[in-house]
Design an enzyme around this catalytic site. Sequence first.
Site: not given
Length: 799
Positions: A428, A517, A585, A709-712, A760
């Site tokens: 955050h 988002r 999203r 979504g490369s983070n997840d 993204c």
Amino acid sequence: MNKENKLIIWFKDIGIEDVPLVGGKNASLGEMIKNLASKGVNIPDGFVITAHAYQKFLQETGLKQFVKKTLTGLNTKNLSDLTRRAKLIRETIKKADFPEDLRIVIVKAYQAFNELYPGTVDVAVRSSATAEDLPGASFAGEHETYLNIRGEQQVLKAVKAAMASLFTDRAISYRVDKGFDHFKVSLSVGVQKMVRSDLHSSGVMFTLDTESGFKDLVLINGSWGLGEMIVQGEVTPDEFFIFKKTLNTAVKPIIIDKKLGEKTRKMIYSTGAGIKRTKIIPTSQKEKRTFVLSDQEILKLAKWAKFIEDHYTKKRGKWTPMDIEWAKDGKTGELYIVQARPETVHAERDFSKIKGYIRKENGVLLVKGASVGSKIATGKVHIILDAKNIKTFKKNEVLVTDMTDPDWEPIMKIASAIVTDKGGRTSHAAIVSRELGIPCIVGTENATRKLKTGQTVTVDTTGSEGYVFAGALKFIVSERDVKKLPKPKTKIMVNIATPDTAFEKSFLPTAGVGLAREEFIIASEIGIHPNALLDFKKLKNKKLIAAINKKTIGYDDKVKFYIDKLAYGIAKIGAAFYPKPVIVRFSDFKTNEYRTLLGGDIYEPHEENPMIGWRGASRYYHPKFAKAFALECKAVKKVRSEMGLDNIIPMIPFCRTSEEGKKVIEVMAKNGLDRKKDKTLKIYVMCEIPANVILAEKFLDVFDGMSIGSNDLTQLTVGIDRDGNELIRSIANEKDESVKTLIREVIQVCKKRKKYIGICGQGPSDYPDFAEFLVKEGIESMSLNSDTVIKTILMISKK
């Protein structure tokens, strides 16, 4: 008689070329009456006591020599001496008698005015300096206005007091600061028919976003009663945003945001003696809960604002944003424009320049962590460990804390920098700081223990690692002209979380928004679990009911509140980048995050691992959330269909199977987002689960494209919690060969199927070599954090 020698002149006989004679405000009123009344713009009539009359008054009474003598040797930094001299000048001017011929023409003009309006006409007496309201120098607020003036003697007194206001403390100091000669600036006085806004409302509007300078917007503020309360900053007004591009077209004009202000007080007429015939009273509960304007009135004012801006832009030969005052007459119900001047903050700004930061000194390194935002800032440390203590925080301090959530946003906006013990670049603190343009360092592990409240530090986030140094180190800020940047073959887009940053980020050289988002809009603008709003009439908890009522003031229909607020947030982003694509999203809160919303604890289960629990697509068709998801669909439909922002592309997050995707598509169609009926509608899916890659063909049978979504995807491929633990953060990231293999494969499948494929996730923003890999593999677009757009464009253009 030549115009220049006239003592009195009517608004209809003057124009903008008469500024030397009648001042900026009065010249503008005459210009609008002559040129815009035919387009339906209402401007109250009136007359002007000219600058020539002012000079005659000072010359023939000996006041000019007196003023010069009184101001000789003045040092404006000596505030007590400035106050003493200014007061002496004003009081002497007010006591002096007008030359008889000047007094007679003022009285005759007022009498003629009375013949136009039955009875004794009430007027506004407004000062208008001959050097004011010029781009680069605004005298707004430096001189006095007197309202509700009636009768010949009161008019004479008010005119004299307005002339004396050329020598208020602030006006004298302002002229010295701006290099204006006290005696080359004259003051004319406009006498204008009062609009009875004391019986209704008034306010100001700008033909741009006042914070960012975004051009395609009209911003309207309004409160009950006379407009001086807003001008003086005495109330929190209602606020309305209108998308300017729709005002002069066949497309339906659209309001992209409405915010209800507290409006706790209002200024109305008073029957008191003297020329200060107004008073301030509290507003009623109904007034506090009600918008001052209807949607129809908002759009009418916005159209007038566009007419005024267009006229002045044509007249001056370059874009001229306007600062306009409006009023609504409580007797007639008519709207009026009572003043207009060029906006001076952004008018001369070069919007093609983007800033860069370079530190020129080394210092003692105190702590380090993951870097967010490519900036440098200095300030005093303020450690806060509990959100209940945020009221102690002061503007431009460096916020140091364990971690943040939406409760912290009020102070995050005023911090010079943010440093947290926990979290990664997708936390955050990181996302909000990035959107606000504030440098941030996350995952330091020990900042709250190593740093001390009150110590001065420098926060440097210009590299992949962020550093906190002792003391205020020297740094420079460079600028780059985006017009001179190369144009890469790969489309560069930008990630947007909070709508309030969209206007500023629209100046970046991007192809649109690759990720907006919804959950950030829900958290910051709504703050209530959607099911609590759907079930509002069934709720039993009195504290919860009271809290929801407080957040939804102005809305009896709680469901409409949710749809409107979400739609306005999406619309702001859509309008900022229109007609470029904006991929929105749907909400991707996890259960623990939904529980933080008002009422969330009633509806959300406890999960051991919310990251891979009930989130994304699995919620949208589930009986316990389907009605809530329907509200998100209705908000997107409102933006696309009612507002006409068809550049909005909805995207489904965390879709585990293609069958799950089909269920979501069916729910969307039932709630107005039907591709069979709307041929321009496209629906994308996040590619963030290995299954999305392995069965990409099946997912592309359902969806129109994918956004990686490369983070997840990294988290679920190499088994490392993306928010996690600093102890294992260094083991693997997006650059791991397993992740790259999956990405390579899905790019190939999408290209073969001729469907959209972008990314993204955080990877290309953090790792330049990862961005190079994506370009080499032929990805269609990369959506980056705003602070990395410029350097990524330069980097990939060299290849």
